[in-house]
Design a protein around this motif. Structure first.
Motif, PDB file in Angstrom:
ATOM      1  N   ASP A 164      -7.884  26.905 -70.972  1.00  0.00           N
ATOM      2  CA  ASP A 164      -8.892  26.945 -69.910  1.00  0.00           C
ATOM      3  C   ASP A 164      -9.743  28.203 -70.007  1.00  0.00           C
ATOM      4  OD1 ASP A 164      -7.995  24.536 -68.935  1.00  0.00           O
ATOM      5  OD2 ASP A 164      -6.814  25.409 -67.304  1.00  0.00           O
ATOM      6  N   GLU A 169       1.353  33.308 -58.928  1.00  0.00           N
ATOM      7  CA  GLU A 169       0.089  32.694 -58.503  1.00  0.00           C
ATOM      8  C   GLU A 169      -0.502  31.844 -59.628  1.00  0.00           C
ATOM      9  OE1 GLU A 169      -4.014  31.936 -58.308  1.00  0.00           O
ATOM     10  OE2 GLU A 169      -3.235  33.500 -59.640  1.00  0.00           O
ATOM     11  N   ILE A 170      -0.403  32.336 -60.862  1.00  0.00           N
ATOM     12  CA  ILE A 170      -0.899  31.584 -62.017  1.00  0.00           C
ATOM     13  C   ILE A 170      -0.119  30.279 -62.165  1.00  0.00           C
ATOM     14  CG2 ILE A 170      -1.044  31.573 -64.540  1.00  0.00           C
ATOM     15  CD1 ILE A 170      -1.626  34.639 -64.293  1.00  0.00           C
ATOM     16  N   GLN A 208       1.455  28.634 -59.860  1.00  0.00           N
ATOM     17  CA  GLN A 208       1.103  27.736 -58.766  1.00  0.00           C
ATOM     18  C   GLN A 208      -0.233  27.054 -59.034  1.00  0.00           C
ATOM     19  OE1 GLN A 208       0.405  29.625 -54.958  1.00  0.00           O
ATOM     20  NE2 GLN A 208       0.937  27.769 -53.829  1.00  0.00           N
ATOM     21  N   ARG A 209      -1.202  27.816 -59.525  1.00  0.00           N
ATOM     22  CA  ARG A 209      -2.520  27.250 -59.818  1.00  0.00           C
ATOM     23  C   ARG A 209      -2.432  26.199 -60.925  1.00  0.00           C
ATOM     24  NH1 ARG A 209      -5.681  28.895 -63.770  1.00  0.00           N
ATOM     25  NH2 ARG A 209      -4.766  30.987 -63.866  1.00  0.00           N
ATOM     26  N   LEU A 210      -1.688  26.496 -61.978  1.00  0.00           N
ATOM     27  CA  LEU A 210      -1.555  25.540 -63.078  1.00  0.00           C
ATOM     28  C   LEU A 210      -0.810  24.282 -62.641  1.00  0.00           C
ATOM     29  CD1 LEU A 210      -0.683  27.964 -66.033  1.00  0.00           C
ATOM     30  CD2 LEU A 210      -2.897  26.907 -65.522  1.00  0.00           C
ATOM     31  N   SER A 211       0.146  24.448 -61.736  1.00  0.00           N
ATOM     32  CA  SER A 211       0.931  23.301 -61.260  1.00  0.00           C
ATOM     33  C   SER A 211       0.088  22.332 -60.432  1.00  0.00           C
ATOM     34  CB  SER A 211       2.114  23.792 -60.419  1.00  0.00           C
ATOM     35  OG  SER A 211       3.008  24.568 -61.184  1.00  0.00           O
ATOM     36  N   GLN A 212      -0.959  22.833 -59.826  1.00  0.00           N
ATOM     37  CA  GLN A 212      -1.776  22.000 -58.941  1.00  0.00           C
ATOM     38  C   GLN A 212      -2.848  21.217 -59.690  1.00  0.00           C
ATOM     39  OE1 GLN A 212      -3.208  24.930 -56.154  1.00  0.00           O
ATOM     40  NE2 GLN A 212      -1.344  24.837 -54.885  1.00  0.00           N
ATOM     41  N   ALA A 213      -3.144  21.636 -60.912  1.00  0.00           N
ATOM     42  CA  ALA A 213      -4.207  20.972 -61.672  1.00  0.00           C
ATOM     43  C   ALA A 213      -3.592  20.081 -62.750  1.00  0.00           C
ATOM     44  CB  ALA A 213      -5.113  22.013 -62.313  1.00  0.00           C
ATOM     45  N   ASP A 238      -3.275  27.586 -69.692  1.00  0.00           N
ATOM     46  CA  ASP A 238      -4.117  28.656 -69.161  1.00  0.00           C
ATOM     47  C   ASP A 238      -4.981  29.257 -70.272  1.00  0.00           C
ATOM     48  OD1 ASP A 238      -5.035  30.273 -67.076  1.00  0.00           O
ATOM     49  OD2 ASP A 238      -3.464  31.776 -67.363  1.00  0.00           O
TER      50      ASP A 238
END
Length: 231
Positions: free
Chosen positions: A160, A208-209, A211-216, A157
């Motif tokens: 990014d 939420e962070i 989850q977002r990192l896990s998807q990318a 994160d």
């Protein structure tokens, strides 16, 4: 200048540890880094001992040398802290404040501090107000301290966000990096280590962070390939 960083902070549970190839983005000019009036007038968050330590760091770094690009300046700044001990500070509680320790470093706090010192030296603003402002911009999302979740805890994160802010360019993929999709969950599964997550809003933000990192997908360079891509 291309620099390979292998940084594994405690919140990154991934294996293998991603190795990121980064190129420092062109530094801002002195005019672009001019301190806003609010910063010029505010007292430094450093105590007298830290003020002395920072002044000594700037002094050892000396001024920007004619052959220095920004990457070389960052490297020289980091080398000044060789042999400093590693220390992982505890979660500071419900109120998020900028923590500065120039006696001990985590791997990521060393990178942050060296970047901040180099940026100030590059801009010829070698004073604590510049350092504090730069460190805040590097460490927190959008450069703003709101709560515990505004800090860039996960290194992926952090990369990014700082790339989005044009502070660095991640060259991992371009240098032959491999994709790695992995789950992020360390912080929300280790609540005893992070008292700040007792606040529901903060917990939801960190979840939420994650989850977002896990998807990318992340990109990494296998350790066996590092030597072949170094200049």
């Amino acid at each position: 200048m291309c620099t390979v960083l292998a940084c594994h902070d405690e919140q990154s549970q991934q294996s293998p540890v991603p190795q990121k190839a980064m190129e420092q983005a062109p530094s801002k000019t002195s005019d672009e880094l001019a301190m806003p009036p609010a910063l010029q007038n505010r007292a430094s968050v450093l105590d007298p001992q830290q003020e002395t330590q920072l002044a000594q760091w700037f002094e050892r770094l000396e001024s920007r040398q004619s052959r220095d690009d920004f990457g070389a300046l960052v490297l020289r700044a980091a080398l000044q802290q060789l042999e400093k001990p590693y220390q992982d500070p505890p979660d500071q509680g419900l109120r998020e404040t900028l923590q500065i320790d120039l006696e001990h470093f985590q791997c990521i706090s060393l990178v942050e501090s060296a970047l901040a010192v180099a940026q100030c030296a590059f801009a010829k603003q070698t004073h604590s107000a510049c350092f504090v402002e730069e460190l805040t911009r590097i460490r927190y999302r959008h450069g703003e301290i709101t709560d515990f979740s505004s800090r860039l805890h996960y290194f992926v994160d952090w990369l990014d966000e700082n790339q989005h802010q044009a502070r660095l360019a991640d060259l991992t993929k371009a240098l032959g990096g491999k994709p790695l999709k992995q789950p992020f969950f360390y912080m929300t599964r280790h609540l005893r280590k992070y008292p700040s997550l007792a606040e529901p809003k903060v917990f939801a933000s960190i979840a939420e962070i994650e989850q977002r990192l896990s998807q990318a997908p992340s990109w990494f360079i296998p350790a066996s390939a590092v030597a072949s891509i170094q200049p």
